[in-house]
Design a protein around this motif. Structure first.
Motif, PDB file in Angstrom:
ATOM      1  N   GLU A  89      10.121 -26.385 -31.830  1.00 52.29           N
ATOM      2  CA  GLU A  89       9.056 -27.097 -31.338  1.00 52.29           C
ATOM      3  C   GLU A  89       9.029 -28.553 -31.720  1.00 52.29           C
ATOM      4  N   ASN A  90       9.146 -28.735 -33.064  1.00 54.92           N
ATOM      5  CA  ASN A  90       9.172 -29.926 -33.775  1.00 54.92           C
ATOM      6  C   ASN A  90      10.520 -30.498 -33.992  1.00 54.92           C
ATOM      7  N   GLN A  91      11.497 -29.634 -34.065  1.00 51.23           N
ATOM      8  CA  GLN A  91      12.844 -29.777 -34.386  1.00 51.23           C
ATOM      9  C   GLN A  91      12.887 -30.299 -35.868  1.00 51.23           C
TER      10      GLN A  91
ATOM     11  N   LYS B 282      21.679 -32.421 -34.881  1.00 48.26           N
ATOM     12  CA  LYS B 282      21.312 -32.918 -36.252  1.00 48.26           C
ATOM     13  C   LYS B 282      20.667 -31.723 -36.943  1.00 48.26           C
ATOM     14  N   LEU B 283      19.755 -30.905 -36.287  1.00 43.75           N
ATOM     15  CA  LEU B 283      19.283 -29.707 -36.707  1.00 43.75           C
ATOM     16  C   LEU B 283      19.929 -28.611 -37.213  1.00 43.75           C
ATOM     17  N   ASN B 284      21.178 -28.467 -36.463  1.00 44.99           N
ATOM     18  CA  ASN B 284      22.337 -27.521 -37.107  1.00 44.99           C
ATOM     19  C   ASN B 284      22.944 -28.125 -38.207  1.00 44.99           C
ATOM     20  N   ALA B 285      23.297 -29.364 -38.039  1.00 42.19           N
ATOM     21  CA  ALA B 285      23.805 -29.995 -39.198  1.00 42.19           C
ATOM     22  C   ALA B 285      23.153 -29.830 -40.605  1.00 42.19           C
TER      23      ALA B 285
ATOM     24  N   PRO C  10      19.996 -34.710 -42.302  1.00 41.94           N
ATOM     25  CA  PRO C  10      20.662 -35.668 -41.668  1.00 41.94           C
ATOM     26  C   PRO C  10      19.532 -37.114 -41.353  1.00 41.94           C
ATOM     27  N   GLU C  11      20.256 -38.162 -41.641  1.00 35.05           N
ATOM     28  CA  GLU C  11      19.504 -39.387 -41.168  1.00 35.05           C
ATOM     29  C   GLU C  11      19.201 -39.348 -39.663  1.00 35.05           C
ATOM     30  N   ASP C  12      18.195 -39.958 -39.234  1.00 43.45           N
ATOM     31  CA  ASP C  12      17.776 -39.970 -38.100  1.00 43.45           C
ATOM     32  C   ASP C  12      18.467 -41.168 -37.136  1.00 43.45           C
TER      33      ASP C  12
END
Length: 77
Positions: A44-46, A5-8, A75-77
């Motif tokens: 660390e915190n994404q 999700k971080l990469n997205a 992105p949505e969680d």
């Protein structure tokens, strides 16, 4: 937020910035659009951290669009 999700989020942000480039180019500024922000990854915190810099030379319309892209590309969680 996981790494996918971080990469997205990062990819979505970059895609939004590419679209914004057309509007930015209409101002005929000598600086590159990328000179006005730093996007950092907080593993660390994404989370992605957007740091706006050199705002004196950045049109307010473009600044607000960068912030909107940052907020809407997450992105949505």
């Amino acid at each position: 937020m996981d790494e996918l999700k971080l990469n997205a989020w990062h990819e979505n942000f970059q895609a939004g910035i590419e679209k914004l480039q057309i509007d930015y180019d209409a101002f005929f500024l000598k600086e590159k659009l990328q000179d006005f922000y730093n996007l950092k990854v907080d593993w660390e915190n994404q989370h992605l951290i957007l740091e706006m810099v050199n705002l004196d030379n950045l049109p307010k319309e473009i600044e607000s669009q960068i912030l909107k892209i940052y907020e809407t590309s997450k992105p949505e969680d």
